[in-house]
Design a protein around this motif. Sequence first.
Motif, mmCIF file in Angstrom:
data_model
loop_
_atom_site.group_PDB
_atom_site.id
_atom_site.type_symbol
_atom_site.label_atom_id
_atom_site.label_comp_id
_atom_site.label_asym_id
_atom_site.label_seq_id
_atom_site.Cartn_x
_atom_site.Cartn_y
_atom_site.Cartn_z
ATOM 1 N N LYS A 257 0.837 -1.201 0.000
ATOM 2 C CA LYS A 257 0.000 0.000 0.000
ATOM 3 C C LYS A 257 0.875 1.255 0.000
ATOM 4 N N ASP A 258 1.949 1.263 0.821
ATOM 5 C CA ASP A 258 2.867 2.395 0.872
ATOM 6 C C ASP A 258 3.570 2.591 -0.462
ATOM 7 N N GLY A 259 3.929 1.481 -1.110
ATOM 8 C CA GLY A 259 4.586 1.572 -2.414
ATOM 9 C C GLY A 259 3.679 2.182 -3.458
ATOM 10 N N THR A 260 2.419 1.796 -3.453
ATOM 11 C CA THR A 260 1.445 2.356 -4.392
ATOM 12 C C THR A 260 1.245 3.848 -4.122
ATOM 13 N N ARG A 261 1.128 4.196 -2.842
ATOM 14 C CA ARG A 261 0.947 5.596 -2.471
ATOM 15 C C ARG A 261 2.166 6.416 -2.893
ATOM 16 N N ARG B 112 1.475 13.234 5.862
ATOM 17 C CA ARG B 112 1.588 11.768 5.985
ATOM 18 C C ARG B 112 2.156 11.143 4.701
ATOM 19 N N GLU B 113 1.718 11.637 3.543
ATOM 20 C CA GLU B 113 2.214 11.117 2.273
ATOM 21 C C GLU B 113 3.723 11.316 2.144
ATOM 22 N N MET B 114 4.204 12.486 2.536
ATOM 23 C CA MET B 114 5.632 12.755 2.418
ATOM 24 C C MET B 114 6.441 11.935 3.418
ATOM 25 N N ILE B 115 5.876 11.675 4.586
ATOM 26 C CA ILE B 115 6.565 10.818 5.559
ATOM 27 C C ILE B 115 6.714 9.411 4.996
ATOM 28 N N VAL B 116 5.657 8.906 4.369
ATOM 29 C CA VAL B 116 5.712 7.576 3.751
ATOM 30 C C VAL B 116 6.766 7.564 2.648
ATOM 31 N N LEU B 117 6.754 8.582 1.811
ATOM 32 C CA LEU B 117 7.675 8.644 0.683
ATOM 33 C C LEU B 117 9.130 8.714 1.142
ATOM 34 N N LEU B 118 9.392 9.430 2.241
ATOM 35 C CA LEU B 118 10.768 9.660 2.693
ATOM 36 C C LEU B 118 11.183 8.751 3.859
ATOM 37 N N GLY C 165 12.250 5.714 3.956
ATOM 38 C CA GLY C 165 13.504 4.997 3.700
ATOM 39 C C GLY C 165 14.720 5.877 3.930
ATOM 40 N N GLU C 166 14.652 7.105 3.485
ATOM 41 C CA GLU C 166 15.765 8.047 3.658
ATOM 42 C C GLU C 166 15.991 8.338 5.141
ATOM 43 N N ALA C 167 14.925 8.534 5.888
ATOM 44 C CA ALA C 167 15.046 8.792 7.329
ATOM 45 C C ALA C 167 15.630 7.577 8.039
ATOM 46 N N THR C 168 15.157 6.396 7.686
ATOM 47 C CA THR C 168 15.644 5.162 8.306
ATOM 48 C C THR C 168 17.130 4.959 8.017
ATOM 49 N N ILE D 202 17.029 8.378 11.629
ATOM 50 C CA ILE D 202 16.280 9.576 12.012
ATOM 51 C C ILE D 202 14.844 9.185 12.330
ATOM 52 N N ALA D 203 14.397 9.569 13.515
ATOM 53 C CA ALA D 203 13.007 9.323 13.916
ATOM 54 C C ALA D 203 12.155 10.487 13.433
ATOM 55 N N VAL D 204 10.967 10.188 12.964
ATOM 56 C CA VAL D 204 10.023 11.220 12.537
ATOM 57 C C VAL D 204 8.840 11.199 13.500
#
Length: 148
Positions: free
Chosen positions: A2-6, A35-41, A43-46, A50-52
């Motif tokens: 679902k996250d990949g599709t989003r 929320r959409e941008m958190i999902v998209l990013l 991997g970069e934060a992880t 980096i905790a969001v």
Amino acid sequence: MKDGTRAAEIISRIRLLFKKGTPDWELVDINEVIREMIVLLRGEATRYNIAVQTDLAADLCQAMGDRVQLQQVMMNLIMNSIDAMKEVEGKREVAIKSECAEDRHLLVSVSDTGVGLPPQEVSQIFNAFFTTKPDGNRHGTVHQPLHR
């Protein structure tokens, strides 16, 4: 999945930024954009440990704006926070907050535990192409007034 599709949908909408045209004004749920941008990013934060953290107002009113441009702004703010913390020792955290401020203005803040901005450069932050990054690499910013 679902996250990949989003994420794919978000990327395709952001690509619209590079096409010429007028902004597409619509009622936008800013919390959804965040929320959409958190999902998209995520991997970069992880990747940089980096905790969001979010504190999103449940009763946040919608705003008129161009959804794609607002996504780009949020992406830039979050990426700039991540960039500011890549070399930081200790706690690495991005905090995103949304709220209805005075006079029903919408307020979104993004803060981080990064290196910060030297006081002598504060007056330059709204100058086009200003960056504190040594290699000059920066994420562009889209300025857009929100109408309600």
